[in-house]
Every structure is written in C-alpha cells, then in structure tokens.
Design an enzyme around this catalytic site. Structure first.
Site: not given
Ligand code: NCD
Length: 448
Positions: A55, A57-58, A89, A275, A302
C-alpha cells in the site's frame, strides 16, 4: 556477476553466507568467494527477504509535485523494500489498462524496486460503476489487486459484483473500510480527545461496520477480501472471527497505527492527520497483539506523500496522510518491543512473505534458497538513526517522526542481486534497456 553476502543472520537458520549470481541465489551455508565476486561483510546484520509494501501512494501520474515513481521507489529501497504496490488514486485514476501499464513501465524504468500497480474498483473511484477490471487483469501490468483506496467501496451491490468479478481470475479487493455517511466532515478519531479539541470525529464503528459487512459479502461470494490499514480493536476482532470461520480474509496494519495515538492531535500539527485517523492506546495495543498473532497478516506503509501546500496549513484544510516507506521497518520493530525483543522471523513474515503472498508477487518474500531471486534486505539491529526530513529520498517531507531516533538501520537492499542501497546509501542504478513500447516512451509520443 557474483556477490557473496558473508556471515549474515539468516533468520531462524543461524549465521551463514549467501552466494548470488545473475540475480539468483546459487548457494547458502559456508561459501568461499569465487574469483571476481564482490563480497559484502554482513557480520552482525540480519538478512530479511526484501520488504514488500501492499500500500503506497506513488502519486504518478498527476501529482509529481508530491512524489514520482522514481522518488517513491528510491524511498522504498532505502526502507528495505524490493517491491511496492502502487495505489490507484493517481490523476488520472488507475482505472484503465493504459494507466496501470504506464505505472508498471515507470517502475521498470526507475529500477529501484518492483512496482505492482493496483487497479481501481470503480471508474474514477466514484463508487458507481465497475472499472475495467478484466482489461487491467489482462494487461501487461497483470493486476490482481483492486482498490478504491482513499475512498470506500460503500455500495454493497458494487462490492458484491467486484468480488464476483475478481473471483473468476483469483484476484482480490483491497477495501478502504470507511462508511462515508458516518465520517462526513471528520477530522480525527472520535473520542475524548476530539471532544476536548472540538474537532469532528471519525468513529471507529465507521470502519468496523464496513469490515463486518464485507467479511459477510466475501463469505457469501467465496471471494478474497483484504482490508487496508485496519485501525481499531473491534476491526481485528471481527477479522479474527472471520478467519476462524474460514473466510478468505487478510488484513494489513500501518506502522503509525502501531505507535501513535490520537493524543498527537493536541499539537494541531497536520503531519499527524491521516486516514483512518490515529486511534486510542487500547486500539494500538490490540493492533500490536493482532500483528504478533497473525490475525493481521501484514505491515503496509500507506506511504502518502503530500507537498507543503497540502500539509503546512491549519488542521481542517490539510490533506490526510503521512510518509511511511523509509521508516516502516524501524517503527514496526519499535512497536514490537525493540530489536532485542522482536522476533525477526515474525518481522520477515509480516513485512515480506505474507504481503508477497497476498499480492501474488511470487519472486518476492522468498528466503535465501538456491534458485530464489536475490531480493534481500540487510538490517543492522544495533544501529539507530535519526529521521532528518531533508535527507529523505521521498520528494515530500511529511514524516511524523522528524528528529526522532529510531531503532534498526537498513544497511543494504538487493533487487535481483543488484544493490539499490549499500552502506545505508542509495547505490547508483542503471535503468534496464527498454523492453516495451511503453518503456521507450513511444506510447506517450504517439498520444501527442
Ligand atoms: C491517502 C492519500 O493521501 O492518498 N491518505 C491517507 O491519509 N491515507 C488516501 C486516504 O486514504 O485518504
């Protein structure tokens, strides 16, 4: 080209050497260096199978001001990762074969860690229509895991159809469990601290209600469900009960949920806004227990990079999310009681073997056996380090651990026998020759 890793702690198998040639392990045990081999002195170091992140976000395509596949995978390598699953996303959302192939091609070109894109469950993450799941599965990116992460697949009918669809080819849905009607306007965990601060709360039941529902849906359909970033005591209880019944459910926990609590919100520093939100000390204790017992299968970062304009502002305006790739192993070890108390075999299981199995990354999460791809991490359990945001490989700086001294240091990371990190520093990496039209940038040129 051969490399001999000399005298490492081979986790559960005592001290030993590992000889690597052409990207694979050829021999383990007591091995003398063949002529011309480079020798890595691993005395006092623990050799883990290369870490696998389910998990991250790149941010590429679309938010290259926050991170790119190159900077994100450099951060991954520094954190000991050899494979990273990239969340969907991005902008545009990874909901078509074209976008997932682009992300995979960027990963090959970056060459610091293997990048496995996830595909979105729904078009544009809007939760209304199923995305091109089959086309993404059949694409060159071979997507098996689908997620609307950042958003919950809250419509139960859409979730049912998604589960039925991925079941046909052995895929799985990774759910961001958050009942949106219960978290409208939420800023932090709902509890005593949110009441005191006067910030709207994100109740734990918003996560647990979706976890319970989706366990039942997955059981009904007979499909695989994975829960992203579980954060509450009751979520892991529900998952434990489901596993005991034989439901095909797996779950991940993030390092920050193993260490930090909602007390941090008292600082009003948005670096702690995430989140799902930081929860209570009871939740932290339950998550640690669930990780140790295996009710939670994997640690996932994350990793959520954000540029200053999205974080250096007042709490309600800030975007949720924090960096994770470079600190995950240290935070996990700290949460498990520190390097002397922690069980390295369990660490290998939760940070590498289990996530590799969940994502279907067969070449990763392998202990050093002859024939296995040489994807490893060498960790110094006795060496601490201090987090200096300006020295992070990530393009962003939003780490909640700035200035903290953390246990255990990643000394080296090997991807198919090639060092991406050596002596704790990024090693120069020559990108591989282009193999596909997308690698060569031809697709982008044709579109222009
Ligand atoms: C995530 C993001 O920034 O893409 N942020 C996070 O706090 N985990 C997406 C998300 O789950 O809100």
């Amino acid at each position: 080209m051969s490399t001999l890793i000399k005298g490492a702690d081979l986790v559960g198998r005592g001290r030993g050497d590992v000889l690597v040639r052409d990207g694979r392990v050829v021999e383990t045990g007591t091995v003398s260096a063949p002529a011309g081999a480079s020798v890595v002195d691993a005395d006092g170091l623990v050799l883990l199978p290369g870490l696998v992140d389910l998990h991250a976000h790149l941010r590429e395509p679309g938010r290259e001001d926050a991170e790119t596949v190159l900077t994100g995978t450099r951060a991954a390598a520094k954190g000991g990762y050899t494979a990273v699953c990239a969340m969907a996303n991005s902008y545009p959302v990874a909901d078509t074969a074209g976008v997932v192939e682009q992300v995979a091609a960027l990963g090959r070109a970056a060459a610091h860690a293997d990048v496995q894109p996830l595909g979105a469950v729904s078009v544009g993450l809007a939760g209304e229509r199923l995305a091109e799941i089959g086309a993404m599965a059949d694409s060159a990116a071979r997507v098996r895991m689908f997620s609307d992460d950042g958003h919950c697949v809250s419509d139960p009918r859409l979730m049912r159809r998604a589960l039925e669809y991925v079941k046909t080819f052995g895929g799985l849905i990774a759910q961001h469990a958050e009942e949106p009607r219960l978290t409208e306007g939420a800023q932090m965990n709902e509890g005593a601290v949110s009441a005191e601060l006067g910030l709207p709360g994100w109740p734990s039941v918003a996560e647990e209600a979706i976890v319970a529902r989706d366990v039942l849906l997955a059981e009904y359909v007979g499909a695989r469900i994975h829960f992203c970033h579980v954060s509450t005591a009751r979520s892991v209880e529900i998952i434990g009960e489901a596993k005991a019944r034989g439901v095909r459910v797996t779950a991940e926990v993030c390092p920050h949920h193993l260490l930090l609590t909602d007390e941090r919100a008292r600082t009003y520093d948005p670096v702690f806004k995430v989140n799902p939100p930081l929860r209570t000390a009871d939740d932290v204790a339950a998550l640690r227990g669930a990780l140790a017992e295996g009710v939670v299968d994997a640690v996932a970062t994350d990793h959520a990079p954000h540029p200053p304009q999205d974080k250096d502002c007042e709490w309600p305006a800030a975007r949720p999310g924090m960096l994770g790739l470079e600190t995950a192993l240290s935070i996990t070890v700290a949460a498990l009681g520190g390097p002397d108390a922690c069980d390295w075999d369990m660490v290998a299981e939760r940070t590498s073997r289990a996530p590799a199995r969940i994502a279907g990354l067969d070449a990763h999460g392998r202990d050093p056996e002859p024939g296995a791809e040489a994807n490893f991490t060498l960790v110094d359990p006795a060496r601490t380090w201090t987090v200096a945001p300006s020295e992070l490989a990530s393009r962003s700086r939003n780490t909640p651990y700035a200035g903290l001294e953390l246990p255990v240091t990643v000394q080296a990371t090997f991807l198919r026998g090639r060092a991406t990190v050596l002596d704790g520093e990024l090693a120069p990496v020559a990108p591989p020759a282009p193999r596909t039209r997308a690698d060569a940038g031809l697709v982008a040129e044709e579109i222009e």
